[in-house]
Scaffold this motif. Structure first.
Motif, mmCIF file in Angstrom:
data_model
loop_
_atom_site.group_PDB
_atom_site.id
_atom_site.type_symbol
_atom_site.label_atom_id
_atom_site.label_comp_id
_atom_site.label_asym_id
_atom_site.label_seq_id
_atom_site.Cartn_x
_atom_site.Cartn_y
_atom_site.Cartn_z
ATOM 1 N N SER A 95 64.024 -69.794 -20.391
ATOM 2 C CA SER A 95 64.966 -69.193 -19.812
ATOM 3 C C SER A 95 66.282 -68.896 -21.838
ATOM 4 O O SER A 95 66.896 -67.611 -21.808
ATOM 5 C CB SER A 95 66.030 -69.698 -18.919
ATOM 6 O OG SER A 95 66.823 -70.410 -19.699
ATOM 7 N N THR A 101 62.260 -62.044 -22.498
ATOM 8 C CA THR A 101 61.868 -62.241 -21.064
ATOM 9 C C THR A 101 61.330 -61.283 -19.999
ATOM 10 O O THR A 101 62.755 -60.867 -19.849
ATOM 11 C CB THR A 101 61.736 -63.627 -21.113
ATOM 12 O OG1 THR A 101 62.768 -63.875 -20.263
ATOM 13 C CG2 THR A 101 61.163 -64.299 -21.634
ATOM 14 N N ALA A 103 60.499 -60.144 -15.609
ATOM 15 C CA ALA A 103 60.087 -60.757 -15.106
ATOM 16 C C ALA A 103 59.298 -60.078 -14.189
ATOM 17 O O ALA A 103 59.905 -58.327 -13.991
ATOM 18 C CB ALA A 103 60.429 -61.478 -13.910
ATOM 19 N N CYS A 120 64.883 -65.307 -16.045
ATOM 20 C CA CYS A 120 64.089 -64.213 -17.689
ATOM 21 C C CYS A 120 65.098 -62.896 -17.624
ATOM 22 O O CYS A 120 65.880 -63.123 -16.414
ATOM 23 C CB CYS A 120 62.876 -63.237 -16.263
ATOM 24 S SG CYS A 120 61.669 -64.383 -16.019
ATOM 25 N N ASP A 121 64.912 -62.401 -18.489
ATOM 26 C CA ASP A 121 66.065 -61.894 -19.042
ATOM 27 C C ASP A 121 66.285 -60.710 -18.511
ATOM 28 O O ASP A 121 67.268 -59.476 -18.543
ATOM 29 C CB ASP A 121 66.601 -61.175 -20.915
ATOM 30 C CG ASP A 121 65.932 -62.076 -21.516
ATOM 31 O OD1 ASP A 121 66.709 -62.749 -21.100
ATOM 32 O OD2 ASP A 121 65.609 -62.509 -22.599
ATOM 33 N N CYS A 123 64.567 -58.218 -14.468
ATOM 34 C CA CYS A 123 63.336 -57.797 -13.640
ATOM 35 C C CYS A 123 63.128 -56.936 -13.512
ATOM 36 O O CYS A 123 64.098 -55.904 -12.961
ATOM 37 C CB CYS A 123 64.126 -58.093 -12.356
ATOM 38 S SG CYS A 123 63.009 -58.566 -10.801
#
Ligand SMILES: C[C@@H](C(=O)O)C(=O)SCCNC(=O)CCNC(=O)[C@H](O)C(C)(C)COP(=O)(O)OP(=O)(O)OC[C@H]1O[C@@H](n2cnc3c(N)ncnc32)[C@H](O)[C@@H]1OP(=O)(O)O
Length: 259
Positions: A95, A101, A103, A120-121, A123
């Motif tokens: 994180s 980031t 997902a 994560c930032d 999804c």
């Protein structure tokens, strides 16, 4: 491409890809996967060329949580605590990565798999994806820091309901709750994820890193009064970079152009 026992990774054009790869157990996390993920993250934390990291699984599962069979061999709280804390620390490092980031979830992301999503930032999820913090179904709580991150992401009432009931939700509901940011057609899923990821790859990698620093500092409770300094420093850091100088020169050249 780098193939380990539980992960497959590669880096290309500013994007790092980490695939969870234990398909026989729906990509459940065991201690070997933790060690391999630690190894990759330790290396990628230092890589300033990376602007995005994408975590993904396969069509059936993103990650099905901790490996229930392996972890069931551990009986005492003294023995299990360091295992949980190890993964929690690793998700905290994910994180805090300085790049964006993502997902990318196809299939199921449950238990610890959903905890990884919250670290994560963004999804992105396929229409077939399902997500749930199902730990309560096996009479435990989140061991990897996912409850607090879920509360931050989707608010207290929705998070408490998901955590305590252990409900598994579809993507439409997850999008309404802002656990999922974008719903993606299942066909050519990863190509679409790549197009999304490429938006964050800029000629100057400093931009994404600067805004991520602001986001992290805000999340970690830095007072608003500190941001005049933080943002001025970040902007000043970008000032001398070739990309900025050239962009301004292009703008001025066009304005001065005699048609
Ligand atoms: C650590 C903790 C935490 O958050 O801190 C947690 O994560 S607690 C939460 C831990 N996770 C869970 O309780 C999820 C358990 N898994 C499931 O509920 C289910 O398997 C789904 C993930 C929904 C997938 O269902 P689906 O019908 O697609 O597949 P399936 O159940 O036939 O599973 C395929 C094979 O993968 C194995 N398998 C699936 N999930 C597993 C897991 N988490 N650990 C170990 N093995 C697992 C199954 O036993 C089965 O093995 P065979 O082919 O040999 O029969």
């Amino acid at each position: 491409m780098f193939i380990m026992n539980t992960l497959i990774t590669h880096k290309k054009d500013g994007i790092g890809w980490i695939q969870f790869h234990r398909p026989a157990v729906r990509n459940a996390v065991n201690q070997e996967m933790m060690a391999e993920l630690e190894h990759v993250i330790t290396e990628w934390e230092q890589d300033e060329t990376l602007q995005v990291v994408v975590l993904y699984g396969d069509e059936k599962a993103f990650v099905s949580g901790g490996d229930v069979e392996a972890f069931h061999q551990i009986h005492t709280k003294e023995e299990i605590y360091p295992v949980m804390k190890r993964m929690g620390d690793l998700l905290q490092r994910i994180s805090e990565l300085k790049c964006i980031t993502i997902a990318a979830v196809e299939g199921i992301a449950v238990g610890g798999g959903c905890e990884i999503v919250t670290s994560c930032d963004f999804c992105l999820a396929s229409k077939k994806a399902k997500l749930g913090m199902i730990q309560s179904r096996i009479a435990i709580t989140t061991g990897w820091g996912g409850a607090s991150r879920l509360m931050n992401k989707i608010g207290k009432p929705n998070a408490l309901k998901m955590l305590i009931t252990g409900e598994v939700i579809d993507v439409e509901r997850a999008k309404e709750m802002q656990l999922v940011d974008e719903v993606i057609e299942s066909s050519h899923f990863l190509e679409k994820v790549k197009v999304f990821a490429q938006q964050f790859v800029l000629p100057s990698p400093m931009i994404g890193r600067a805004y991520k620093e602001v986001a992290l500092a805000l999340e970690q409770g830095t007072p608003l009064s500190a941001f005049a300094k933080i943002e001025a420093i970040n902007c000043a850091d970008c000032w001398e970079a070739e990309e900025h100088v050239q962009a301004v020169e292009r703008f001025l050249a066009k304005r001065n152009k005699v048609d």
